[in-house]
Design an enzyme around this catalytic site. Structure first.
Site, PDB file in Angstrom:
ATOM      1  N   GLY A  54      -2.815 -15.245  -3.099  1.00 30.55           N
ATOM      2  CA  GLY A  54      -1.576 -15.889  -2.676  1.00 30.55           C
ATOM      3  C   GLY A  54      -0.967 -16.649  -3.830  1.00 30.55           C
ATOM      4  O   GLY A  54      -1.664 -16.958  -4.802  1.00 30.55           O
ATOM      5  N   CYS A  81      -9.239 -14.110  -5.142  1.00 25.22           N
ATOM      6  CA  CYS A  81      -8.289 -14.949  -5.871  1.00 25.22           C
ATOM      7  C   CYS A  81      -7.981 -16.241  -5.095  1.00 25.22           C
ATOM      8  O   CYS A  81      -8.854 -17.080  -4.944  1.00 25.22           O
ATOM      9  CB  CYS A  81      -7.050 -14.122  -6.166  1.00 25.22           C
ATOM     10  SG  CYS A  81      -6.002 -14.882  -7.381  1.00 25.22           S
ATOM     11  N   TYR A  82      -6.778 -16.391  -4.554  1.00 28.38           N
ATOM     12  CA  TYR A  82      -6.499 -17.611  -3.785  1.00 28.38           C
ATOM     13  C   TYR A  82      -7.518 -17.760  -2.654  1.00 28.38           C
ATOM     14  O   TYR A  82      -7.933 -18.882  -2.322  1.00 28.38           O
ATOM     15  CB  TYR A  82      -5.075 -17.591  -3.213  1.00 28.38           C
ATOM     16  CG  TYR A  82      -4.702 -18.900  -2.553  1.00 28.38           C
ATOM     17  CD1 TYR A  82      -4.185 -19.949  -3.297  1.00 28.38           C
ATOM     18  CD2 TYR A  82      -4.923 -19.099  -1.186  1.00 28.38           C
ATOM     19  CE1 TYR A  82      -3.884 -21.165  -2.702  1.00 28.38           C
ATOM     20  CE2 TYR A  82      -4.626 -20.311  -0.585  1.00 28.38           C
ATOM     21  CZ  TYR A  82      -4.106 -21.341  -1.342  1.00 28.38           C
ATOM     22  OH  TYR A  82      -3.810 -22.545  -0.753  1.00 28.38           O
ATOM     23  N   HIS A 166      -8.635  -9.078  -8.561  1.00 28.71           N
ATOM     24  CA  HIS A 166      -8.157  -8.291  -7.416  1.00 28.71           C
ATOM     25  C   HIS A 166      -8.830  -6.911  -7.356  1.00 28.71           C
ATOM     26  O   HIS A 166      -8.366  -5.978  -8.011  1.00 28.71           O
ATOM     27  CB  HIS A 166      -6.640  -8.106  -7.505  1.00 28.71           C
ATOM     28  CG  HIS A 166      -5.894  -9.365  -7.244  1.00 28.71           C
ATOM     29  ND1 HIS A 166      -5.526  -9.765  -5.982  1.00 28.71           N
ATOM     30  CD2 HIS A 166      -5.480 -10.350  -8.077  1.00 28.71           C
ATOM     31  CE1 HIS A 166      -4.900 -10.923  -6.045  1.00 28.71           C
ATOM     32  NE2 HIS A 166      -4.859 -11.298  -7.315  1.00 28.71           N
ATOM     33  N   GLU A 168      -8.577  -4.787  -5.065  1.00 31.80           N
ATOM     34  CA  GLU A 168      -7.715  -3.836  -4.355  1.00 31.80           C
ATOM     35  C   GLU A 168      -6.704  -3.149  -5.260  1.00 31.80           C
ATOM     36  O   GLU A 168      -6.109  -2.136  -4.890  1.00 31.80           O
ATOM     37  CB  GLU A 168      -6.991  -4.556  -3.199  1.00 31.80           C
ATOM     38  CG  GLU A 168      -5.897  -5.557  -3.610  1.00 31.80           C
ATOM     39  CD  GLU A 168      -6.424  -6.952  -3.994  1.00 31.80           C
ATOM     40  OE1 GLU A 168      -7.603  -7.042  -4.361  1.00 31.80           O
ATOM     41  OE2 GLU A 168      -5.656  -7.926  -3.953  1.00 31.80           O
ATOM     42  N   SER A 220      14.435  11.592  14.407  1.00 32.27           N
ATOM     43  CA  SER A 220      15.508  11.383  13.435  1.00 32.27           C
ATOM     44  C   SER A 220      15.515  12.462  12.364  1.00 32.27           C
ATOM     45  O   SER A 220      16.434  12.538  11.575  1.00 32.27           O
ATOM     46  CB  SER A 220      15.297  10.042  12.755  1.00 32.27           C
ATOM     47  OG  SER A 220      14.130  10.117  11.947  1.00 32.27           O
ATOM     48  N   GLY A 221      14.447  13.274  12.326  1.00 30.19           N
ATOM     49  CA  GLY A 221      14.328  14.226  11.227  1.00 30.19           C
ATOM     50  C   GLY A 221      13.248  13.788  10.259  1.00 30.19           C
ATOM     51  O   GLY A 221      12.790  14.555   9.435  1.00 30.19           O
ATOM     52  N   GLY A 222      12.847  12.519  10.329  1.00 26.93           N
ATOM     53  CA  GLY A 222      11.806  12.023   9.424  1.00 26.93           C
ATOM     54  C   GLY A 222      10.407  12.276   9.961  1.00 26.93           C
ATOM     55  O   GLY A 222      10.236  12.637  11.123  1.00 26.93           O
ATOM     56  N   VAL A 223       9.432  12.077   9.083  1.00 29.33           N
ATOM     57  CA  VAL A 223       8.035  12.298   9.448  1.00 29.33           C
ATOM     58  C   VAL A 223       7.611  11.339  10.569  1.00 29.33           C
ATOM     59  O   VAL A 223       6.972  11.742  11.536  1.00 29.33           O
ATOM     60  CB  VAL A 223       7.109  11.999   8.232  1.00 29.33           C
ATOM     61  CG1 VAL A 223       5.662  12.314   8.566  1.00 29.33           C
ATOM     62  CG2 VAL A 223       7.560  12.748   7.004  1.00 29.33           C
ATOM     63  N   ASP A 224       8.015  10.078  10.422  1.00 30.09           N
ATOM     64  CA  ASP A 224       7.495   9.054  11.321  1.00 30.09           C
ATOM     65  C   ASP A 224       7.915   9.287  12.768  1.00 30.09           C
ATOM     66  O   ASP A 224       7.083   9.267  13.670  1.00 30.09           O
ATOM     67  CB  ASP A 224       7.946   7.665  10.866  1.00 30.09           C
ATOM     68  CG  ASP A 224       7.536   7.386   9.431  1.00 30.09           C
ATOM     69  OD1 ASP A 224       6.621   8.082   8.953  1.00 30.09           O
ATOM     70  OD2 ASP A 224       8.122   6.498   8.801  1.00 30.09           O
ATOM     71  N   SER A 225       9.221   9.515  12.963  1.00 29.67           N
ATOM     72  CA  SER A 225       9.646   9.682  14.354  1.00 29.67           C
ATOM     73  C   SER A 225       9.093  10.981  14.932  1.00 29.67           C
ATOM     74  O   SER A 225       8.816  11.062  16.124  1.00 29.67           O
ATOM     75  CB  SER A 225      11.173   9.620  14.481  1.00 29.67           C
ATOM     76  OG  SER A 225      11.770  10.655  13.767  1.00 29.67           O
ATOM     77  N   SER A 226       8.912  11.993  14.086  1.00 24.69           N
ATOM     78  CA  SER A 226       8.358  13.255  14.585  1.00 24.69           C
ATOM     79  C   SER A 226       6.913  13.071  15.031  1.00 24.69           C
ATOM     80  O   SER A 226       6.512  13.547  16.097  1.00 24.69           O
ATOM     81  CB  SER A 226       8.401  14.338  13.509  1.00 24.69           C
ATOM     82  OG  SER A 226       9.718  14.519  13.072  1.00 24.69           O
ATOM     83  N   LYS A 366       1.762   5.321   5.753  1.00 25.83           N
ATOM     84  CA  LYS A 366       2.355   6.667   5.706  1.00 25.83           C
ATOM     85  C   LYS A 366       1.310   7.787   5.596  1.00 25.83           C
ATOM     86  O   LYS A 366       1.408   8.804   6.271  1.00 25.83           O
ATOM     87  CB  LYS A 366       3.283   6.732   4.491  1.00 25.83           C
ATOM     88  CG  LYS A 366       4.221   7.894   4.516  1.00 25.83           C
ATOM     89  CD  LYS A 366       5.448   7.453   5.215  1.00 25.83           C
ATOM     90  CE  LYS A 366       6.445   8.515   5.453  1.00 25.83           C
ATOM     91  NZ  LYS A 366       7.611   7.899   6.116  1.00 25.83           N
TER      92      LYS A 366
HETATM   93  P1  XMP Z   1      12.999   0.966  -0.221  1.00 28.62           P
HETATM   94  O1  XMP Z   1      14.408   1.388  -0.464  1.00 28.62           O
HETATM   95  O2  XMP Z   1      12.902  -0.280   0.619  1.00 28.62           O
HETATM   96  O3  XMP Z   1      12.366   2.109   0.646  1.00 28.62           O
HETATM   97  O4  XMP Z   1      12.204   0.865  -1.483  1.00 28.62           O
HETATM   98  C1  XMP Z   1      11.000   2.286   0.894  1.00 28.62           C
HETATM   99  C2  XMP Z   1      10.861   3.537   1.724  1.00 28.62           C
HETATM  100  O5  XMP Z   1      11.427   3.330   3.019  1.00 28.62           O
HETATM  101  C3  XMP Z   1      12.468   4.266   3.276  1.00 28.62           C
HETATM  102  N1  XMP Z   1      13.514   3.548   4.011  1.00 28.62           N
HETATM  103  C4  XMP Z   1      13.666   3.573   5.357  1.00 28.62           C
HETATM  104  N2  XMP Z   1      12.990   4.227   6.316  1.00 28.62           N
HETATM  105  N3  XMP Z   1      14.404   3.313   7.983  1.00 28.62           N
HETATM  106  C5  XMP Z   1      13.360   4.099   7.614  1.00 28.62           C
HETATM  107  O6  XMP Z   1      12.754   4.714   8.483  1.00 28.62           O
HETATM  108  C6  XMP Z   1      15.144   2.614   7.081  1.00 28.62           C
HETATM  109  O7  XMP Z   1      16.073   1.910   7.430  1.00 28.62           O
HETATM  110  C7  XMP Z   1      14.751   2.760   5.700  1.00 28.62           C
HETATM  111  N4  XMP Z   1      15.217   2.237   4.546  1.00 28.62           N
HETATM  112  C8  XMP Z   1      14.444   2.732   3.529  1.00 28.62           C
HETATM  113  C9  XMP Z   1      12.909   4.734   1.916  1.00 28.62           C
HETATM  114  O8  XMP Z   1      13.506   6.019   1.972  1.00 28.62           O
HETATM  115  C10 XMP Z   1      11.605   4.722   1.155  1.00 28.62           C
HETATM  116  O9  XMP Z   1      10.844   5.857   1.421  1.00 28.62           O
END
Ligand code: XMP
Length: 518
Positions: A54, A81-82, A166, A168, A220-226, A366
């Protein structure tokens, strides 16, 4: 219940890395604020505590301190560390500031045989000015740095260990081994945190939360929502309605790809809503990044509410929020890591939202999300695609978001990605192939500059190319792309994309920049 380690966060920039290192060993770890209520923390039944580093100094006014319950819990503790300083103070030892300060790489010698540190001379990462001067009672020194600073100490009968450096951080040569020794040898954790395990427990949790009720999912098309949707689909099948909002802010071909991937993988039907017009109207005249995110987040929810009404108003909404989103948007602890941007999934949601959220990935990094996606049988194209922000191309279209500008950006982005794909740089990232990019995209800048095309003067916009490598998206390095590839992409963009006469390459790492430009 799988074995777990609780990480008490004292505000270090590396706290999330500690959690990752533990989870890489297939042991669950959870970060809690240093001052979280004892009952809440102990209810997690950890097999050990790790105290993070910290920025404070233990004698600062209002400095965070080690709460009583930690040392009374009779389980192993590792102070980093801290965390080492806080532990020392709590046990009556002495910490002092100043003297020889050590930041960055340092060398230590481990002299005494012990369960934590491998015996050898080794390089470690230091990042603090304070140090332990007098060991607490019953402790023995384990290691010292070449400057004579105490680098490690322990009281083995209690399972209490602490290091000034550290483990980590990957610059610490034997860091992984040190974390492993703590987790497996000292805390005696069993590696139960596996993809299958995560899936099984998520499914149970989703079923328990939802019962017989209906759920609506946002892909949304992204990995997370899928992956989040796939998990919920697996848990409750026909109770789920999956909706895909085509915001008009997606990348080239993405709408079609997603429809195919979903319909091939799931029995569930994907309802696509064509909402481009509404997004562009809502975004008209807005250039400020946070405002864009807010507007997009709000409209997204409104559209869902409309759709939800059509399928009988399910009380629950699935969101693909992952752990770094939660931490980056709100912070977990002392000092609350500065709010950088409000992620679409978390901060952009309006307060009067009518849904309860189901966020099955809220605790996952991720790489864990991807492993789960694979284990669920999602296609590689979906699981290994590069991340894409919820607000889509709007946050890559700096300045006003208009259909023309988005289409310009989309074309430039498609050229860049197709060239990278052809060069084999955007495949599945592996540790062996360091060339693989984690994320690469085009950004449209509202900067006009003078150019010459044929014999004509042009005055047009600029495309910035962004390509990064990163392990965790919390920090990232810009990628040294081959010059011939950059040349080809640049020439194709100015020739093929109307309205662009200049291409620049972004050579900033995160920090100090972020990966996205807004
Ligand atoms: P930054 O720009 O903060 O992005 O360095 C880190 C990672 O997050 C993604 N990113 C988002 N993902 N909703 C999301 O689901 C968002 O509003 C959003 N903004 C940034 C970015 O593409 C990168 O992989």
């Amino acid at each position: 219940m799988v074995d777990s380690i609780v990480i008490l966060d004292f505000g270090s920039q590396y706290t999330q890395l500690i959690a990752r290192r533990v989870r890489e060993l297939h042991v669950f770890s959870e970060i809690v604020a240093w001052d979280a209520p004892a009952a809440k923390v102990l209810a997690l039944h950890p097999r050990g505590f790790i105290l993070s580093g910290g920025p404070a100094s233990v004698y600062d006014e209002n400095a965070p301190f080690l709460p009583d319950y930690v040392l009374k819990a009779e389980i192993p503790v590792l102070g980093i560390c801290y965390g080492m300083h806080a532990m020392t103070l709590a046990l009556g030892g002495k910490v002092s500031a100043g003297g020889v300060r050590e930041y960055g790489l340092a060398e230590i010698d481990v002299k005494n045989e012990n369960a934590l540190l491998p015996l050898s001379h080794q390089k470690v990462w230091m990042s603090h000015g304070d140090r332990v001067d007098a060991l607490p009672a019953g402790f023995e020194p384990l290691a010292s740095s070449s400057n004579g600073i105490l680098a490690g100490m322990s009281r083995a009968d209690k399972g209490w260990y602490a290091v000034q450096f550290h483990p980590e951080v990957h610059h610490t040569e034997r860091g992984k081994e040190i974390v492993q020794n703590f987790v497996y040898q000292i805390c005696r954790c069993q590696p139960g945190w596996t993809a299958q395990n995560i899936i099984d427990s998520s499914i149970q949790a989703i079923r328990a939360k939802v019962g017989e009720q209906k759920v609506i999912a946002a892909v949304s098309g992204g990995v997370d929502s899928s992956v989040a949707t796939a998990l919920v689909q697996k848990a409750i099948g026909p109770q789920l309605s999956t909706i895909f909002i085509d915001t008009g802010l997606l990348r080239e071909g993405e709408v079609e790809q997603l429809q195919i991937a979903f319909e091939e993988t799931f029995d569930a039907k994907l309802t696509t809503i064509n909402a481009g017009q509404r997004y562009f109207s809502a975004l008209a005249g807005i250039s400020e990044p946070e405002k864009k995110r807010k507007v997009i987040g709000e409209l997204f929810i409104r559209l869902f509410e409309e759709q939800a009404a059509r399928v009988g108003n399910p009380p629950f909404l699935v969101q693909g929020t992952i752990y770094p989103d939660v931490v980056e948007s709100s912070g977990t602890a002392f000092g609350k890591a500065d709010r950088i941007k409000s992620h679409h999934n978390v901060g952009g949601l309006p307060a009067d939202m009518k849904f309860s959220l189901i966020e099955p990935l809220r605790e996952l990094f991720k790489d864990e999300v991807r492993l789960i996606g694979e284990a669920l049988g999602l296609p590689d194209t979906l699981v290994w695609r590069q991340p894409f922000p919820g607000p889509g191309l709007a946050v890559r279209c700096l300045g006003e978001v208009t259909p023309d500008r988005v289409s310009r950006l989309r074309k430039a982005d498609a050229i860049f990605t197709s060239e990278l794909n052809q060069a084999g740089l955007l495949g599945r990232p592996t540790r062996e192939d360091a060339r693989q990019l984690s994320q690469a995209f085009a950004v449209l800048l509202p900067v006009q500059s003078v150019g010459v095309m044929g014999d004509q003067r042009t005055y047009q916009e600029t495309i910035a190319l962004r390509a990064v490598t990163t392990e965790d998206f919390m920090t990232a390095d810009w990628a040294m792309l081959p010059a011939d590839l950059l040349a080809r992409v640049s020439s194709r963009i100015v020739n093929e994309v109307a309205g662009v006469n200049r291409v620049v390459y972004d050579i900033t790492s995160k920090p100090p920049a972020t990966i996205e430009w807004e």
